[in-house]
Design an enzyme around this catalytic site. Structure first.
Site, short mmCIF file in Angstrom:
data_model
loop_
_atom_site.label_atom_id
_atom_site.label_comp_id
_atom_site.label_asym_id
_atom_site.label_seq_id
_atom_site.Cartn_x
_atom_site.Cartn_y
_atom_site.Cartn_z
N SER A 268 -9.83 1.73 2.78
CA SER A 268 -8.92 2.51 1.94
C SER A 268 -7.86 1.68 1.24
O SER A 268 -7.21 2.17 0.32
CB SER A 268 -8.24 3.56 2.81
OG SER A 268 -7.38 2.93 3.74
N LYS B 52 0.86 -1.18 0.00
CA LYS B 52 0.00 0.00 0.00
C LYS B 52 0.90 1.23 0.00
O LYS B 52 1.93 1.25 0.71
CB LYS B 52 -0.89 -0.03 1.25
CG LYS B 52 -1.95 1.06 1.29
CD LYS B 52 -2.85 0.89 2.52
CE LYS B 52 -3.96 1.94 2.55
NZ LYS B 52 -4.88 1.74 3.70
N SER C 264 -10.18 -0.60 6.95
CA SER C 264 -9.55 -0.40 5.64
C SER C 264 -8.84 -1.61 5.05
O SER C 264 -8.43 -1.58 3.89
CB SER C 264 -8.56 0.77 5.70
OG SER C 264 -9.26 1.98 5.65
#
Lengths: 483, 490
Positions: B151, B76, B175
C-alpha cells in the site's frame, strides 16, 4: 398459591477516583464544560493509542485485597464493539474473558444479622461519554449533542454472585460495597454524579426449586432507594406474570423513578453481538507479587477488622461498631475522640457521636468530614462528663458552644461560663434550703404522699443552680431534708 | 543532486553547497513537473515545506544541524502531521486536518528533516497495487502502465522517480517491501515495536509497523536511526537501549565482508508460483552473497503456506474494529442527507469507504462474530504462533533468510483489481514476516523485461543492523539500486 423465592445478583459500576482517565491523561473531575476534558485519545482521533493508567490498576488491586479476591497475575483488555455516538472509538475497552480481580466476598448487615455475599469478579473498563438530547419542541427535530468528558473515565465493574434473596439484602449489599470502596479510597461514592451505579439481575423461582428462574436486568440504579423500589416492583411483576401463567423473557429493563415501574428496553433477541477480541493496542496486564504486596502493605485497616477491634477493645456493641465503621472518616473521628476522652469512656464517645453529633449533622445535611466540632473537642467534653465535672444537661450547652467555635476546648467553655457541676454539699444545701423555703406548697404536697412533688422540687433545685448541681447529690440531700 | 544519497545530501547541506530551501524547491519543482504522470502525492504544501526548510537553514547556519537537518522527506499519508491534511487515502478523511503529530513525524522534525508532502496509498493501507486510493491509482515510474505496488505505492513511486530523496511507509503484510521491490528501492519493515505507532492511522494494530523506502540500505539505516525508539504513548513500543543502525555499514570493508554469515533459503520461497525470471535473478543474488563470503544453507518454514489465510482473518478482524471510529460523528466524512442515526452511520460509511475497505470490514466483522470467533480468529492466532515458531526454529541455525519479495514484477493497472484473491497472493512472501513481527528488507536485485525485481532478507528480532549491513554489502558490489527510471532520470 406457591411461595416464591427471590434471587438477586448485582453488577456495580464503580467510578475510580483517579486524577486522569484510564487510557489518557485527561482529568476526570466532574462538572467541566462539555468536551473540555476530552483530548485526542478520548475523542478517538485517527492514529491515537491507549496507555493504561497504573493507578486504576492499583485501585482494582486494593479492592481485590479488601474482599479476599484473587488478583490475576495476567489479565487481558478486550474490545467490546458497538456503534453509538457517545462511544468515540466504536468500541469500549473492557476486560472480558480474564478480569483482574476474581472471586472474593463481602459481609453485609441485614438488621442484626451478618451475611456473606460472594463476588464473581471485578474488571477494569472505560466509561462512555454522554448523549444530550434537546427537547423535541426546542427545534423542529430535537438535536443531540455529545459530551465526551466522561469518555475514558476508569470504572471497576464489580459482579456479585446471585446470593441475595430480598431487596433489603440487595440494598445492604450495595451499602456495604459503597462503604467499602470509599473506605479504601478508590471511589468518591457520589451517587448523584454517577460514581456508583448498580444493575440488578432479578429472577424468582418457586421456593425449593434448584434451577434459577429467567432473569431480567434492571439497569443504572443510582440510589439505594431506587434499587429497593425497582427490585420490589420487578419482583411483584415477575410473580404476577408467572402466576397468571405467563413466562419471563430475558431482557434488559429500565426503572422509571417517577412511575416507580420497570419496563423492558431490549430483549435477548435484539442483544448486540459485541465481537469481543483482545485489544491489540494494549499488552496483557501483568501484575507481579511484589506490586500486590506493596499495595497490601499500604492498605488501611479494613472495616471488618476495625469493627471486631471496636467490639473487643472498647466493649462496644456490634451495632455501635457497624455504625462507627460506616466510613473511614467516622471511624477515625471516633478513635481520635476516644484518644482524648480515655479508652474507658469509649461508650460515652460512641453515644455522643451517634446521638447528638449525628443528629446535628443530619439536620444540617453534613457529613462527618464537615463536622462543626473536632474529635478532640468532643473527646474533651466526654472526659468532663465522665469525671463528673459537668452534668448531662450542661454538657449539651457546652456541646452547642463547641459547635459554634472550633478553636475552643470544653474546659475553656466550662470555666469561662462557670458551668462546673456543684458537688460541694454546703453550697448545695444552701440552694436546697432556699428552694424548700420558696416552695412550701410542694413540700406539703410531698409530705401528704404526692411523690411527684419530689421530682418538681429536684427540678426547682436544678433550675436554681442553672443546671450545675449534681442531680444525684440533690436527690440525696432533698430526701434527707424532707424525711 | 537527485543521485545523491542521504549522507551526501547531509554533507552538501553542512558544507552549504546547497541550502535546504534550494534542495526542497528542487524536489517541489520535480513534483510539479512529474507527478501528474505518477499521482504519487496526495498533498503538497510548498509554503509549509519551505518554511521548514528556512528554519533548517537557520539551524545549519548556526552549526546546529541534526542527522537529517534540511533534507526533504515524503511521508505516507497514514501519518498524522499537525496542520496537514491526513487522508489515509480515503474519502472518509478527505477533509481531515490533523491537530497533532505522529511520533514518526515528530522524530523527523526533531532530526531537522523537511516534510516534503504526503504520499498516496491504498485506502487505509488495504491493497497491494495502490489502486484502492480514493485519490486515484499511483503509477510505476519504470512503466506508467504498471502499478507501483502497495500500500505504500505513493512513497515508492515518489522515491523511485526521485520526487523525494526518501519516504516513510508502513508495512502490515508487505506494504513497504512489495512496492520497494516493484520500484527498484530498498524498503525496510523493522521489528514490530521498535518504531512508535502513535499517530499512524491503524489498519491492523498487531501487524502495522512503520518503516521507510529509500534508494539504498545505508539510507534506510540513517532513517531508522531517526525513527526507532521507545515511545510511552504506544503501549506496544519496546523500551530497549538506543542502537546505531549504521554501525556495521560504517565499519571498514573487508575482502569477504559477509564471512561467517549464514543465510537460509526457506524452501517455501523457492517452489512453483513465482515468475521464473524473478527466480533466476534471486538465484544469481544467492551466488553474489556466496561471493561476499556468506554461507548458504537450506531451511524450511513448514507453516508458511497458511500465512495468507491467517493474515486475511487477523488483519480484517482488527481493521473492522479500528475503523469503527470513522462514523461521521466527530470528524471526517458525513453523508449530507439522513433521516436518523442508523442512516447517518450506514450512509456515511457506505459513501466514505471504498470497495476493498468495505470487503475487509465485512470479513473482519464476520470472523469476530459470535459462533465464528473460535473457528476463525482463534484458529488464525494459533497459526500465527506456529509461523513464529517456524522462524524461531530457522533462526537457530541461520542468521538471515533469503527469498523473493514478490512472486512477480509490477503488473498492469487493473490486471488484478477484479480478483481480490490473486491480489492477496502478491504478498505471499511478505505476510509471514508481519505475523511473526520480524524485520524484513527488500533490495533491488536486477530487472526482468525492464521491470525491477526485489530480493527479500529476513532477520531475527532486532537484527536490523545486521540485516541492513547484509543489504549494504550486496549493494556495494551490485549497484542495481542506483539505476533510475529513464523517464524520470532528468
Amino acid at each position: 398459591m406457591k411461595e416464591w423465592e427471590i434471587v438477586i445478583g448485582i453488577e456495580t459500576h464503580v467510578q475510580l477516583a483517579t486524577r486522569a482517565k484510564i487510557f489518557s491523561a485527561s482529568p476526570t473531575a466532574f462538572g467541566a464544560g462539555p468536551n473540555l476534558q476530552a483530548n485526542a485519545i478520548d475523542i478517538a482521533l485517527p492514529g491515537v493509542l491507549p496507555v493504561l493508567n497504573k493507578t486504576a490498576v492499583e485501585f482494582a488491586i486494593r479492592f481485590g485485597l479488601a474482599t479476599g479476591s484473587d488478583i490475576a497475575p495476567c489479565s487481558i483488555f478486550a474490545r467490546k464493539n458497538y456503534f453509538y455516538p457517545d462511544l468515540p472509538k466504536g468500541y469500549q475497552i473492557s476486560q472480558y474473558e480474564s478480569p483482574v480481580v476474581v472471586g472474593g466476598e463481602l459481609a453485609i448487615q441485614v438488621g442484626k444479622e451478618t451475611r456473606i455475599v460472594r463476588l464473581t469478579r471485578a474488571h477494569l473498563e472505560e466509561d462512555a461519554g454522554k448523549s444530550l438530547h434537546e427537547a423535541a419542541g426546542h427545534s423542529p427535530r430535537g438535536k443531540s449533542g455529545i459530551d465526551l468528558n466522561r469518555a475514558g473515565t476508569p470504572l471497576l465493574e464489580i459482579v456479585s454472585e446471585p446470593d441475595m434473596r430480598s431487596s433489603a439484602e440487595a440494598v445492604a449489599y450495595a451499602r456495604a460495597l459503597h462503604a467499602l470502596v470509599r473506605w479504601i479510597g478508590i471511589c468518591d461514592g457520589n451517587m448523584q454524579e454517577g460514581s456508583f451505579r448498580c444493575d440488578a439481575n432479578v429472577s424468582v423461582r418457586p421456593l425449593g426449586q434448584r434451577d434459577f428462574g429467567t432473569r431480567r436486568e434492571i439497569k443504572n440504579l443510582n440510589s439505594f432507594r431506587f434499587l429497593q423500589q425497582a427490585i420490589d416492583y420487578e419482583v411483584c411483576w415477575q410473580i404476577a406474570t408467572l402466576e397468571d401463567g405467563g413466562e419471563i423473557e430475558q431482557a434488559t429493563v429500565l426503572f422509571d423513578a417517577d412511575s416507580g415501574e420497570t419496563r423492558a428496553m431490549r430483549s435477548k433477541e435484539d442483544a448486540h453481538d459485541y465481537r469481543y477480541f483482545p485489544d491489540p493496542d494494549l499488552l496483557p496486564l501483568v501484575i507481579d507479587r511484589a506490586w500486590v504486596d506493596r499495595i497490601r502493605a499500604e492498605l488501611p485497616e479494613l472495616p471488618a477488622a476495625k469493627r471486631q477491634r471496636l467490639v473487643s477493645d472498647y466493649g462496644l456493641s456490634d451495632y455501635d461498631a457497624v455504625v462507627l465503621t460506616s466510613s473511614q472518616e467516622m471511624a477515625a473521628y471516633f478513635e481520635s475522640a476516644v484518644a482524648v476522652a480515655g479508652k474507658s469512656n469509649a461508650k460515652i464517645c460512641a453515644n455522643w457521636l451517634m446521638g447528638e453529633l449525628s443528629a446535628r449533622l443530619n439536620r444540617e445535611g453534613r457529613e462527618i468530614d464537615a463536622t462543626p466540632l473536632s474529635a478532640s473537642q468532643l473527646g474533651g467534653l466526654v472526659a468532663r462528663i465522665a469525671d463528673g465535672t459537668i452534668s448531662t444537661p450542661v454538657a449539651r450547652q457546652v456541646f452547642d458552644a463547641l459547635c459554634e467555635d472550633s478553636g475552643v476546648s470544653a474546659d475553656e467553655i466550662i470555666s469561662r461560663r462557670g458551668l462546673r457541676q456543684i458537688s460541694d454539699s454546703d453550697a448545695l444545701e444552701e440552694i436546697i434550703d432556699a428552694v424548700l423555703t420558696a416552695n412550701r406548697t410542694m413540700v406539703d404536697e410531698f409530705r401528704a404522699g404526692k411523690e411527684k412533688a419530689f421530682n418538681a422540687l429536684v427540678g426547682q433545685a436544678m433550675k436554681a443552680s442553672k443546671g450545675r448541681a449534681n442531680p444525684h447529690q440533690v436527690n440525696e440531700l432533698l430526701r434527707r431534708k424532707l424525711s | 543532486m537527485i543521485a545523491s544519497n542521504l549522507q551526501q545530501l547531509a554533507e552538501a547541506l553542512i558544507r552549504k553547497t546547497i541550502s535546504s530551501v534550494e534542495l526542497t524547491q528542487l524536489y517541489l519543482d520535480r513534483i510539479a513537473r512529474h507527478d501528474h504522470q505518477l499521482n504519487a502525492y496526495i498533498t503538497v504544501d510548498a509554503a509549509a515545506s519551505l518554511a521548514q526548510a528556512r528554519w533548517a537553514d537557520q539551524r545549519l547556519a548556526k552549526g546546529e544541524g541534526g542527522p537529517l537537518t534540511g533534507i526533504p522527506i515524503a511521508h505516507k499519508d497514514i501519518f498524522c502531521a499537525a496542520g496537514w491534511r491526513t487522508t489515509c487515502g480515503s474519502r472518509m478523511l478527505d477533509n481531515f486536518v490533523s491537530p497533532y503529530d505522529a511520533t514518526v513525524i515528530r522524530r523527523f522534525a526533531e532530526a531537522g528533516a523537511v516534510l516534503l508532502g504526503k504520499t498516496n496509498m491504498d485506502e487505509f493501507a488495504m491493497g497491494s497495487s495502490n489502486e484502492t486510493s480514493f485519490f486515484g491509482p499511483v503509477r510505476n515510474p519504470w512503466d506508467v502502465s504498471c502499478v507501483p505496488g502497495g500500500s505504500s505505492g505513493g512513497s515508492a513511486a515518489a522515491v523511485a522517480a526521485r520526487l523525494a530523496p526518501a519516504a516513510t511507509g508502513t508495512d502490515t503484510g508487505g506494504s513497504i517491501r512489495q512496492p520497494a521491490a516493484l520500484c527498484n528501492l530498498t524498503g525496510l519493515k523493522p521489528t514490530y515495536g521498535i518504531v512508535s505507532r502513535w499517530g499512524m492511522i491503524a489498519f491492523a494494530s498487531s501487524l502495522d509497523q512503520a518503516g521507510m523506502l529509500a534508494p539504498s540500505a545505508a539510507d534506510c539505516a540513517r532513517l531508522l536511526n531517526v525513527m526507532a525508539g521507545f515511545d510511552e504513548r504506544d503501549s506496544t513500543s519496546l523500551d530497549r537501549p538506543t542502537e546505531d543502525y549504521c554501525r556495521e555499514i560504517d565499519a571498514r570493508q573487508a575482502d569477504k565482508p559477509l564471512a561467517g554469515l549464514k543465510i537460509g533459503l526457506p524452501k517455501q520461497f523457492f517452489g512453483a508460483g513465482s515468475d521464473p525470471q524473478v527466480m533466476r535473478l534471486i538465484e544469481a543474488a544467492i551466488v553474489d552473497y556466496q561471493t561476499l563470503g556468506a554461507e548458504i544453507v537450506d531451511t524450511s518454514l513448514p507453516n508458511m503456506d497458511l500465512s495468507v489465510a491467517a493474515y486475511y482473518v487477523i488483519a480484517p478482524a482488527e481493521a473492522s474494529s479500528n475503523l469503527a471510529r470513522f462514523d461521521g460523528v466527530r470528524y471526517g466524512y458525513r453523508t449530507p442527507v439522513y433521516r436518523d442515526l442508523n442512516e447517518m452511520y450506514s450512509r456515511s460509511r457506505a459513501e466514505g469507504f471504498g470497495a476493498e475497505v468495505k470487503r475487509r470490514l465485512l470479513i473482519g466483522t464476520y470472523v469476530l462474530s459470535h459462533g465464528y470467533y473460535d473457528a476463525y480468529y482463534l484458529q488464525a492466532q494459533r497459526i500465527r504462533r506456529l509461523i513464529a515458531n517456524d522462524f524461531a526454529e530457522a533462526f537457530r541455525h541461520c542468521d538471515l533468510l533469503l527469498g523473493p519479495t514478490s512472486p512477480s514484477t509490477a503488473f498492469k493497472l487493473g490486471a488484478k483489481a477484479a480478483d481480490p484473491v490473486q491480489m492477496y497472493l502478491s504478498d505471499i512472501y511478505t505476510i509471514a514476516v508481519n505475523l511473526a513481527g520480524l524485520p524484513g528488507v527488500s533490495i533491488p536485485c536486477g530487472f526482468a523485461d525492464g521491470l525491477p525485481v526485489g530480493l527479500q532478507l529476513i532477520g531475527n528480532y532486532f537484527s536490523e543492523a545486521r540485516l541492513l549491513n547484509a543489504a549494504h554489502r550486496y549493494q556495494q558490489s551490485n549497484p542495481w539500486h542506483l539505476r533510475l527510471p529513464p523517464a524520470f532520470a532528468e
